[in-house]
Each structure stands twice: as C-alpha cells, then as structure tokens.
Write a protein that holds these residues in place. Structure first.
Motif, short mmCIF file in Angstrom:
data_model
loop_
_atom_site.label_atom_id
_atom_site.label_comp_id
_atom_site.label_asym_id
_atom_site.label_seq_id
_atom_site.Cartn_x
_atom_site.Cartn_y
_atom_site.Cartn_z
N ALA A 96 0.89 -1.37 -0.11
CA ALA A 96 0.04 0.09 0.02
C ALA A 96 1.01 1.31 -0.04
CB ALA A 96 -0.93 0.01 1.28
N GLY A 97 0.29 2.39 -0.65
CA GLY A 97 1.22 3.68 -0.69
C GLY A 97 0.70 4.60 0.42
N GLY A 98 1.56 5.48 0.68
CA GLY A 98 1.14 6.46 1.74
C GLY A 98 0.23 7.45 1.03
N PRO A 99 -0.13 8.54 1.99
CA PRO A 99 -0.51 9.85 1.56
C PRO A 99 0.18 10.37 0.42
CG PRO A 99 0.24 10.14 3.66
CD PRO A 99 0.48 8.73 3.24
N ALA A 100 -0.49 11.10 -0.60
CA ALA A 100 0.16 11.99 -1.53
C ALA A 100 0.74 13.62 -1.12
CB ALA A 100 -1.10 12.48 -2.62
N GLN A 101 1.78 13.61 -1.67
CA GLN A 101 2.34 14.97 -1.10
C GLN A 101 2.39 16.08 -2.38
OE1 GLN A 101 3.24 15.18 1.93
NE2 GLN A 101 3.42 12.99 2.60
N LYS A 102 2.39 17.12 -1.75
CA LYS A 102 2.23 18.40 -2.78
C LYS A 102 3.60 18.88 -3.24
CE LYS A 102 -0.18 22.81 -3.12
NZ LYS A 102 -1.16 22.21 -4.27
N LEU A 103 3.77 19.04 -4.45
CA LEU A 103 4.92 19.81 -4.96
C LEU A 103 5.22 21.16 -4.34
CD1 LEU A 103 4.22 17.29 -6.80
CD2 LEU A 103 5.22 18.88 -8.72
N ARG A 104 6.50 21.47 -3.91
CA ARG A 104 6.88 22.45 -3.40
C ARG A 104 8.11 23.30 -4.37
NH1 ARG A 104 9.75 22.16 0.56
NH2 ARG A 104 9.91 19.99 0.70
N LEU A 105 7.97 24.41 -4.85
CA LEU A 105 8.88 25.22 -5.62
C LEU A 105 10.07 25.49 -4.62
CD1 LEU A 105 9.41 26.42 -8.34
CD2 LEU A 105 8.39 28.47 -7.55
N MET A 106 11.12 25.07 -5.13
CA MET A 106 12.54 25.32 -4.47
C MET A 106 13.14 26.62 -4.84
SD MET A 106 12.34 22.79 -2.04
CE MET A 106 14.04 23.16 -1.41
N PHE A 107 13.17 26.84 -6.09
CA PHE A 107 13.54 27.98 -6.68
C PHE A 107 13.14 28.10 -8.06
CE2 PHE A 107 17.03 26.63 -9.40
CZ PHE A 107 17.35 25.63 -9.05
N ARG A 108 13.43 29.13 -8.63
CA ARG A 108 13.17 29.67 -10.24
C ARG A 108 14.36 30.52 -10.64
NH1 ARG A 108 8.44 31.31 -9.92
NH2 ARG A 108 7.02 29.79 -10.60
N MET A 109 14.99 29.94 -11.59
CA MET A 109 16.28 30.79 -12.05
C MET A 109 16.48 30.66 -13.47
SD MET A 109 19.87 31.58 -10.24
CE MET A 109 19.27 31.70 -8.86
N PHE A 110 16.77 31.49 -14.42
CA PHE A 110 17.20 31.50 -15.78
C PHE A 110 16.32 30.51 -16.30
CE2 PHE A 110 21.28 32.52 -13.50
CZ PHE A 110 21.26 33.93 -13.79
N ASP A 111 14.96 30.44 -16.30
CA ASP A 111 14.13 29.55 -16.96
C ASP A 111 14.23 28.21 -16.55
OD1 ASP A 111 12.87 31.71 -18.60
OD2 ASP A 111 14.31 31.27 -20.16
N ILE A 112 14.70 27.85 -15.32
CA ILE A 112 14.80 26.59 -14.75
C ILE A 112 14.15 26.52 -13.46
CG2 ILE A 112 16.29 25.01 -13.76
CD1 ILE A 112 18.54 25.81 -15.67
N GLU A 113 13.08 25.63 -13.25
CA GLU A 113 12.59 25.67 -11.95
C GLU A 113 12.62 24.27 -11.36
OE1 GLU A 113 8.57 25.94 -12.70
OE2 GLU A 113 8.32 28.05 -13.19
N MET A 114 12.71 24.32 -10.16
CA MET A 114 13.06 23.07 -9.41
C MET A 114 11.85 22.73 -8.39
SD MET A 114 15.03 20.35 -8.62
CE MET A 114 15.32 19.39 -7.22
N TYR A 115 11.25 21.73 -8.24
CA TYR A 115 10.36 21.23 -7.34
C TYR A 115 10.74 20.13 -6.62
CZ TYR A 115 6.65 24.37 -9.61
OH TYR A 115 6.11 25.28 -10.02
N ALA A 116 10.40 20.05 -5.17
CA ALA A 116 10.82 19.03 -4.28
C ALA A 116 9.61 18.57 -3.88
CB ALA A 116 11.60 19.39 -3.30
#
Length: 327
Positions: free
Chosen positions: A109-129
C-alpha cells in the motif's frame, strides 16, 4: 539541513549534470521510503526503496486532471521527473502508484500523496521538491515497537470464599484447654550488699599533710591517683625535665631538704587533697598549673609556691584532716 534534504539536493545535482542547460526545463525530485512499522513517519527502521513507481498528477481549476507523469525510483530510492518549459506545478501532487521491475515486499500500500513545493526559479529553470513518500508492507515487521496503549491484562480471578456452615451443623473439633501451670518457686533473697567505701568527693572540708598520705591505713584514699604513677605523666614535661621520668608520686612524698623536692612533695599532697575534698582551696588543674609556673620561674618562686601548698595542706590551722582508717 537534515539528511532528507541533503538526499534531495544530491539527487538534484545528479539530475542537473544530466540535462541540457540550453533549454528551459522544470524538474521534480523526491524519495520513497519503506514504512516498515506502518506508523506513517520515517524512523530508524525505514529505508529507501528501489523500483517503486511514483505518479505526479496536476489538476486544473475545475479539478480535472490536466497532466500526469510516472517515474520509477533508482537504487537510492530517488526519482527525478523532467518537464519541458516552465509549467506551473503548484497544484500537482505526487504519490506511490505501484511496483516496477524491482518488486519489493514493502509495496502492499502507498502512503498519502504529497504536494509539490517550488524550491527555486532561475534562468528559465524551475526546481520542485516533494516530501518523502511512503510505501507500506501488508503487516508491520516483528521488530517494530509495540503499541503505546497495550490491551490491559485480564483481571485475576479471586479465590472463592470458604462456605459458611449452615445452622444446626455439628461444631468443628477444638483442642481441650491446657491445664494451668504450677506456680514458680519464689526467688531466693539477694545477699546484703557490702558497705560502700568512703567517697572522698562527698566528704566535708578536709586537708591532710603529706605524713598522713604515706600511712598504710589511708592507702584506700589513693583512688584517683596510683602511688606508682610517674610524676612526669601527672605533672607534665616541665616536671619531667626537673625530676626525671622515674620519680613516682609515692617517692615524691619523701622529698625534703631541697626547695624543688619540697615543692614536689607539697604539690603531690595538694593534688591528693583536691581529689579527696571539693572544699580544698586548690582544684586539681590549679595544683598542676601552679607547680609548672613555679618550675619555670626562680628558686624564690619555687619556695613561695611550696609554702602556699604547705599552708593549704595544713588546713590553715582550722580545717582538720578527716581521713578515717581503711577497713
């Protein structure tokens, strides 16, 4: 920064090294753990899972799924998803969706879903954790801690009370009473106590010269002092330096013809009188103190102290010697 954030950052660095920086991109990274105790949190018993599928789904304003993507975790339990451009993933969730090629016993069984969190946005690059996702086994492992609310132990059954004999039943057996003991014989009468010897401290005022203390009939009054006691022990080191270590109190009473011998004779007599009568002018410590002061002074001081002791030992002509012969 805790170890989970460090793990996410490491995965991000690996992912950055593998992409082409020439185009705008968005990446999502996270980790899946095996929740062996099924307690809904990461503990020392949990470990990263390899080969677990992770689904990222995004909903539009009406709640409909507008985009989804699936990825499988690597050997370290990490997953990295790449999106072209810089889409807004703030309404996206990640959850465990199944088992890939590397099947695991911790995928029931899988645990609960987790929401994506924006870590940074720079030079048309985005990073979500994404916070760590959990995958659970069918049952908690045997080594997991027990529940903090254990089931109470069943109540211990009480022993039934002895049945009460109904009325009219025959009386139980009783031992007959013991016969009375014969009276003890009377104790024999104690013999009469011998008469107590005279107690010097309770006598009336008394003063005796040195001749009385050398008579055999008065030897019983040498209670506090022993005739064989050393002068050096009784009067101290100053007297020992003058009279030596072998002079006894009995021998000191024989001294005459010399100021220092006369002082020692009268001092010993005063010492015996002070032990015999509380009314004697010199107390015990006073006799020893005056004797040592005289020995540290001149010959005149020795004679003056000896004469003062002699007058006290004679009772100043008004106090008699009240020693009675010993029986």
């Amino acid at each position: 920064m805790d170890w989970r954030q460090k793990l996410v950052l490491t995965a991000f660095v690996i992912a950055v090294a593998a992409i082409d920086w020439a185009e705008a991109e968005t990446m999502v990274t996270g980790t899946v753990f095996c929740d062996q105790c099924k307690d809904g949190q990461i503990s020392l018993f949990d470990y990263p899972l390899n080969g677990i599928k992770v689904l990222i789904s995004c909903a539009d304003s009406s709640g409909q799924i507008s985009m989804s993507r699936e990825e499988t975790t690597n050997l370290f339990g990490n997953y990295v998803m790449r999106f072209d451009g810089t889409p807004d993933l703030s309404n996206c969730n990640a959850q465990v969706s199944g088992t890939g090629q590397g099947s695991s016993r911790c995928s029931a069984a899988g645990g609960p879903a987790q929401k994506l969190r924006l870590m940074f946005r720079m030079f048309d690059i985005e990073m979500y954790a994404v916070d760590s996702l959990l995958s659970e086994p069918a049952e908690p492992m045997s080594f997991c801690p027990k529940s903090r609310n254990p089931v109470p132990a069943p109540a211990r059954p009480t022993r039934p009370a002895a049945p009460i004999a109904p009325r009219g039943s025959p009386p139980s057996f009783r031992f007959p009473p013991l016969p009375p003991l014969p009276p003890l014989p009377p104790l024999p009468s104690l013999p009469p106590l011998p008469p107590f010897p005279p107690v010097p401290f309770l006598q009336e005022e008394s003063a005796c010269p040195h001749q009385n203390w050398t008579m055999p009939q008065y030897r019983c009054y040498w209670r506090a002092l022993n005739p064989d006691s050393k002068v050096a022990v009784v009067f101290g080191p100053i007297a020992a330096a003058r009279y030596g270590n072998d002079m006894t109190l009995w021998g000191s009473l024989q001294g005459r013809g010399d100021p220092y011998k006369t002082l020692l004779r009268e001092a010993t007599t005063s010492l015996l009188n002070s032990y015999n009568s509380l009314e004697f002018p010199y107390h015990t410590i006073g006799v020893i103190t005056h004797t040592n002061l005289a020995l540290r002074g001149s010959t005149r001081n020795v004679l003056v102290t000896a004469l003062r002791f002699m007058r006290a030992n004679s009772g100043f002509g008004r106090v008699p010697c009240k020693l009675t012969p010993c029986k």
